[in-house]
Design a protein around this motif. Structure first.
Motif, mmCIF file in Angstrom:
data_model
loop_
_atom_site.group_PDB
_atom_site.id
_atom_site.type_symbol
_atom_site.label_atom_id
_atom_site.label_comp_id
_atom_site.label_asym_id
_atom_site.label_seq_id
_atom_site.Cartn_x
_atom_site.Cartn_y
_atom_site.Cartn_z
ATOM 1 N N ILE A 26 35.638 29.314 32.285
ATOM 2 C CA ILE A 26 36.301 28.735 33.448
ATOM 3 C C ILE A 26 37.490 27.885 33.012
ATOM 4 O O ILE A 26 38.576 27.971 33.590
ATOM 5 C CB ILE A 26 35.306 27.911 34.285
ATOM 6 C CG1 ILE A 26 34.314 28.838 34.970
ATOM 7 C CG2 ILE A 26 36.030 27.045 35.306
ATOM 8 C CD1 ILE A 26 33.169 28.122 35.655
ATOM 9 N N LYS A 27 37.316 27.094 31.967
ATOM 10 C CA LYS A 27 38.415 26.259 31.475
ATOM 11 C C LYS A 27 39.523 27.095 30.841
ATOM 12 O O LYS A 27 40.682 26.706 30.849
ATOM 13 C CB LYS A 27 37.902 25.247 30.456
ATOM 14 C CG LYS A 27 37.117 24.129 31.082
ATOM 15 C CD LYS A 27 36.720 23.097 30.051
ATOM 16 C CE LYS A 27 35.969 21.960 30.699
ATOM 17 N NZ LYS A 27 35.589 20.935 29.719
ATOM 18 N N GLY A 29 40.542 29.942 31.940
ATOM 19 C CA GLY A 29 41.301 30.614 32.977
ATOM 20 C C GLY A 29 40.897 32.045 33.220
ATOM 21 O O GLY A 29 41.685 32.835 33.737
ATOM 22 N N GLN A 30 39.683 32.414 32.894
ATOM 23 C CA GLN A 30 39.224 33.787 33.076
ATOM 24 C C GLN A 30 39.116 34.178 34.544
ATOM 25 O O GLN A 30 39.247 35.340 34.886
ATOM 26 C CB GLN A 30 37.845 33.966 32.426
ATOM 27 C CG GLN A 30 37.866 33.866 30.933
ATOM 28 C CD GLN A 30 38.337 35.140 30.286
ATOM 29 O OE1 GLN A 30 38.146 36.218 30.818
ATOM 30 N NE2 GLN A 30 38.960 35.007 29.145
ATOM 31 N N PHE A 31 38.896 33.207 35.424
ATOM 32 C CA PHE A 31 38.619 33.504 36.821
ATOM 33 C C PHE A 31 39.759 33.085 37.746
ATOM 34 O O PHE A 31 39.557 32.867 38.927
ATOM 35 C CB PHE A 31 37.322 32.808 37.253
ATOM 36 C CG PHE A 31 36.146 33.203 36.411
ATOM 37 C CD1 PHE A 31 35.595 34.453 36.526
ATOM 38 C CD2 PHE A 31 35.603 32.312 35.492
ATOM 39 C CE1 PHE A 31 34.515 34.823 35.753
ATOM 40 C CE2 PHE A 31 34.528 32.674 34.717
ATOM 41 C CZ PHE A 31 33.983 33.932 34.844
ATOM 42 N N GLU A 32 40.972 33.002 37.235
ATOM 43 C CA GLU A 32 42.096 32.540 38.033
ATOM 44 C C GLU A 32 43.009 33.660 38.500
ATOM 45 O O GLU A 32 44.147 33.423 38.845
ATOM 46 C CB GLU A 32 42.902 31.514 37.231
ATOM 47 C CG GLU A 32 42.148 30.222 37.009
ATOM 48 C CD GLU A 32 42.959 29.193 36.277
ATOM 49 O OE1 GLU A 32 44.142 29.445 35.996
ATOM 50 O OE2 GLU A 32 42.396 28.137 35.968
ATOM 51 N N ASP A 33 42.528 34.877 38.537
ATOM 52 C CA ASP A 33 43.332 36.005 38.984
ATOM 53 C C ASP A 33 43.240 36.098 40.499
ATOM 54 O O ASP A 33 42.281 36.616 41.055
ATOM 55 C CB ASP A 33 42.839 37.299 38.341
ATOM 56 C CG ASP A 33 43.744 38.465 38.626
ATOM 57 O OD1 ASP A 33 44.868 38.231 39.110
ATOM 58 O OD2 ASP A 33 43.336 39.597 38.357
ATOM 59 N N GLU A 34 44.263 35.591 41.184
ATOM 60 C CA GLU A 34 44.237 35.582 42.641
ATOM 61 C C GLU A 34 44.969 36.780 43.230
ATOM 62 O O GLU A 34 44.831 37.063 44.412
ATOM 63 C CB GLU A 34 44.872 34.290 43.151
ATOM 64 C CG GLU A 34 44.104 33.052 42.747
ATOM 65 C CD GLU A 34 44.793 31.772 43.163
ATOM 66 O OE1 GLU A 34 45.885 31.855 43.772
ATOM 67 O OE2 GLU A 34 44.250 30.710 42.866
#
Length: 52
Positions: A26-27, A29-34
């Motif tokens: 999470i830190k 940026g693995q889940f920041e694909d909007e």
């Protein structure tokens, strides 16, 4: 009785490793694909028709 304690400690250790991996991802940026998830459904049919 000792095996229950050992099993509990090992399972808590494994859970802590998975929690640390989740927090790290999470830190990182693995889940920041909007952009991709809402638009991916629009482009899947084009790839499937080329393969046929």
């Amino acid at each position: 009785m000792n095996i229950i304690i050992v099993t509990a400690i090992v399972s808590l250790l494994i859970a802590a490793i998975f929690l640390a991996a989740l927090i790290w991802s999470i830190k990182d940026g693995q889940f920041e694909d909007e952009y991709a998830p809402p638009n991916r459904i629009l482009f899947d049919d084009k790839n499937a028709s080329k393969n046929k």
